[in-house]
Design an enzyme around this catalytic site. Structure first.
Site, short mmCIF file in Angstrom:
data_model
loop_
_atom_site.label_atom_id
_atom_site.label_comp_id
_atom_site.label_asym_id
_atom_site.label_seq_id
_atom_site.Cartn_x
_atom_site.Cartn_y
_atom_site.Cartn_z
N ARG A 197 0.86 -1.19 0.00
CA ARG A 197 0.00 0.00 0.00
C ARG A 197 0.89 1.23 0.00
O ARG A 197 1.75 1.38 0.87
CB ARG A 197 -0.91 -0.02 1.23
CG ARG A 197 -1.81 -1.25 1.30
CD ARG A 197 -2.67 -1.23 2.56
NE ARG A 197 -3.60 -2.34 2.62
CZ ARG A 197 -3.38 -3.49 3.26
NH1 ARG A 197 -2.25 -3.66 3.93
NH2 ARG A 197 -4.28 -4.45 3.25
N ARG A 234 0.62 -1.34 -5.24
CA ARG A 234 -0.68 -0.78 -5.58
C ARG A 234 -0.57 0.73 -5.68
O ARG A 234 -0.01 1.38 -4.79
CB ARG A 234 -1.73 -1.15 -4.51
CG ARG A 234 -3.15 -0.73 -4.88
CD ARG A 234 -4.13 -1.11 -3.79
NE ARG A 234 -3.96 -0.31 -2.59
CZ ARG A 234 -4.64 -0.49 -1.45
NH1 ARG A 234 -5.53 -1.47 -1.39
NH2 ARG A 234 -4.44 0.28 -0.41
N GLU A 263 -12.58 -5.37 -6.67
CA GLU A 263 -13.16 -5.02 -5.38
C GLU A 263 -14.51 -4.34 -5.49
O GLU A 263 -15.08 -3.92 -4.48
CB GLU A 263 -12.18 -4.16 -4.57
CG GLU A 263 -11.57 -3.01 -5.32
CD GLU A 263 -10.39 -2.39 -4.59
OE1 GLU A 263 -10.25 -2.60 -3.37
OE2 GLU A 263 -9.60 -1.69 -5.25
N ASN A 321 -12.29 -7.39 1.12
CA ASN A 321 -12.86 -6.45 2.10
C ASN A 321 -13.84 -5.50 1.41
O ASN A 321 -15.01 -5.38 1.78
CB ASN A 321 -11.76 -5.65 2.79
CG ASN A 321 -10.82 -6.53 3.58
OD1 ASN A 321 -11.05 -7.72 3.74
ND2 ASN A 321 -9.74 -5.95 4.06
N ASP A 322 -13.33 -4.79 0.38
CA ASP A 322 -14.20 -3.84 -0.33
C ASP A 322 -15.25 -4.56 -1.16
O ASP A 322 -16.38 -4.08 -1.31
CB ASP A 322 -13.36 -2.93 -1.22
CG ASP A 322 -12.80 -1.73 -0.46
OD1 ASP A 322 -13.14 -1.59 0.73
OD2 ASP A 322 -12.03 -0.95 -1.04
N ARG A 334 -18.58 -1.35 7.34
CA ARG A 334 -18.10 -2.04 8.55
C ARG A 334 -17.86 -1.08 9.70
O ARG A 334 -17.86 -1.48 10.86
CB ARG A 334 -16.80 -2.78 8.26
CG ARG A 334 -17.00 -4.05 7.48
CD ARG A 334 -15.71 -4.85 7.46
NE ARG A 334 -14.62 -4.15 6.80
CZ ARG A 334 -13.35 -4.53 6.86
NH1 ARG A 334 -13.02 -5.61 7.54
NH2 ARG A 334 -12.42 -3.85 6.23
#
Length: 594
Positions: free
Chosen positions: A315, A351, A453, A476-477, A487
């Protein structure tokens, strides 16, 4: 283990259970030591007009002492081990910047002048003003920054009130610190040979306090707001950092159970350590690649120690945080080169910037404006394509870093083929420019991949597979967007479930599309790091998993105990289910019997 008693007034010596947020794993058994860390009561009074200048001078003197203290503490932090030293050094840099903030200083001085109040009250009001602004934003990163503001305010107040910091040097071995809150600087003063764990009423998993606990390997539970009212120094206490549980006055039976668990954890860690150099190979010789998700260059060592075969997700947001302007190409290149070289020839998947939505930074200025629904607004690849100069700087830095080791380029939140083609066009232009300047870049050029995602990307996976070299499924996404669940909203967080049949079908659709095109596909969401999900993901055909480094040994252990045939049959049975409860039951049954 004993059943949990109802929370109520407890007789002295009765076993009590309290729950919080486990932010640093491990089990510690020791004696509680309560400390007063906060400055709950500060003097507050009005001053006469002729004393205003004197009070401002007193504030500025306290500010100067606080700055000198930060400088000394940063020098001392260099003596700490590895990640803890780096984390604390970065934190002190942030606090030093805050202590020099003209906006903060002017806010306090304005409160003193206009309201004619003493410096302590003015500092406290400044912190309250900022806290009120932060309260409107549900963002874990910003919540952690609010704690930094409180820590800085507390440091100034201590100088104004001449209140010393709590000393931890005279504590006996096995001490469990219990406090209202602890700053990372407090934790840095702890001797791990004496302090075995700590518990606080305030704090969460995303703050610097939690990060420091993990860096120092201290079990920690935060957010135990009811504990301080009943805990007493000297009490026997168990801290379960895995489950986020505190046990006061444990019975002999409870102590025996936790000692057994602590010993089992030590044995397990030894077993897992022996797996580091072994491949994640199923019983029928199917290889599953295990890589690490990392946030910072310092995480490289942890990834290597865990046995990561590469970085499946780097990230890059860390380069843009805690600063007023974005980093230039040279700075980004230097940081990325550190990671690439640190991985010693193992692949690094970088990313591109995933800013916007729930991730905001002052470095972007007004580039990302407020949105009524930020998760559906200008974020990730949408932001990068809207700000081509910033994007080109990052892409150039990635291309240059690729000259020092294998690199892959990953695009977040892709929702159309057109977006990929836009990036291809930009890359082509940048490669030509860098080559004209005789600047070394990746050769061959980095593989280009996309994050799956959003449901739209999963549903056009066949088309995307013709445009890119690999997929990375961000579960997650994908779960959040598929189920329309935030969330971070406690009212609906319980509905968030990556085992929902709709999410699983999108994963299966994407994996099948990648297989048809002969392209690799990885899972890099939280489910990749949970050993319970390994049979399902392997059964669906996933052969690359990327996760937090500490999760790699346990997932590897589970994969090495799997047979692909039975896992595939169970995965297909699960995909026939319409009820998420039934999905979980089938998965748990498989894990218990295989």
């Amino acid at each position: 283990m004993k059943t949990e008693p109802e929370q109520q007034d407890h007789p002295v010596g009765e076993e009590q259970f309290h729950d919080g947020v486990g932010v640093s794993a491990g089990i510690a058994i020791g004696n509680a030591h309560l400390i007063e860390t906060g400055l709950r009561q500060v003097p507050e009074y009005r001053i006469s007009a002729e004393l205003v200048d004197e009070e401002i001078t007193r504030f500025n003197q306290a500010l100067s002492r606080a700055r000198r203290q930060i400088t000394k503490l940063k020098q001392k932090s260099n003596a700490l081990a590895g990640a803890a030293a780096e984390e604390l050094g970065l934190l002190f840099d942030v606090h030093a910047a805050m202590l020099g903030s003209t906006r903060m200083i002017h806010s306090v001085e304005r409160n003193i002048k206009e309201r004619q109040i003493n410096a302590e009250a003015a500092v406290q009001e400044m912190v309250r003003e900022i806290a009120r602004g932060f309260a409107r934003v549900k963002d874990p990163y910003l919540a952690a920054r609010l704690q930094d503001i409180r820590d800085v305010g507390s440091r100034i107040l201590r100088q104004l009130t001449q209140t010393p910091y709590q000393a931890f040097s005279v504590l006996p071995a096995g001490t469990v610190i219990v406090a209202d809150e602890l700053s990372p600087a407090d934790i840095a003063l702890m001797d791990p040979t004496k302090v075995s764990a700590f518990v606080t009423a305030l704090g969460g998993a995303d703050g610097h306090t939690a990060i420091m606990a993990r860096s120092m390997g201290l079990p920690a539970v935060l957010g135990t707001q009811d504990l301080l009212a009943v805990a007493r120094s000297g009490q026997s206490v168990i801290v379960d950092g895995d489950a986020g549980r505190i046990v006061l006055n444990p019975t002999e039976a409870t102590l025996a159970e936790y000692r057994r668990r602590a010993e089992a954890r030590i044995r397990l860690n030894r077993q897992l350590a022996r797996l580091r150099s072994l491949p994640a190979l199923t019983l029928d010789n199917t290889v599953v690649g295990l890589e690490a998700n990392i946030e910072l260059p310092r995480d490289v060592n942890g990834a290597l120690k865990a046995g990561a075969e590469g970085i499946g997700l780097l990230r890059t947001e860390f380069m843009f945080m805690n600063r007023e302007s974005p980093p230039d190409e040279e700075e980004q290149y230097a940081l990325l080169r550190t990671v690439v070289e640190g991985m010693k020839g193992r692949p690094v998947t970088i990313r591109t910037l995933d800013i916007g939505g729930d991730k905001r930074t002052a470095a972007m200025g007004n580039s990302v404006s407020h949105s009524a629904n930020p998760m559906l607004g200008l974020r990730a690849i949408r932001f990068s394509l809207k700000e081509p100069k910033l994007f080109e700087i990052q892409l150039s830095a990635i291309l240059r870093a690729g000259a020092h080791g294998p690199v892959r380029l990953l695009l977040p939140m892709i929702s159309s083929v057109h977006q990929v083609r836009q990036v291809r066009s930009i890359l082509k232009r940048l490669v030509a420019r860098l080559r004209r300047r005789n600047i070394s870049i990746a050769d061959p050029l980095p593989s280009l991949g996309v994050m799956i995602e959003v449901p739209g990307a999963a549903l056009i996976a066949d088309s995307l597979a013709q445009e890119v070299e690999f997929f990375a499924i961000g579960t997650n996404d994908l779960t959040m967007y598929t189920l329309a669940i935030d969330r971070g909203d406690e009212q609906v967080a319980g509905l968030y479930n990556p085992l929902h049949p709709a999410v699983l079908r999108l994963i299966q659709f994407t994996v099948n599309a990648a297989q048809r095109a002969g392209k690799p596909v990885s899972i890099c969401g939280e489910i990749a790091g949970d050993p319970r999900f390994a049979p399902l993901l392997v059964g669906l055909g996933v052969r690359e998993l990327s996760m937090a480094p500490q999760s790699i040994p346990r997932v590897k252990q589970r994969i090495r105990a799997l047979d692909t045939g039975p896992a595939t049959r169970r995965a297909l049975a699960i995909m026939d289910q319409a009820d998420e409860g039934r999905v979980l039951a089938l998965l748990d049954d498989f894990n218990e019997s295989h």
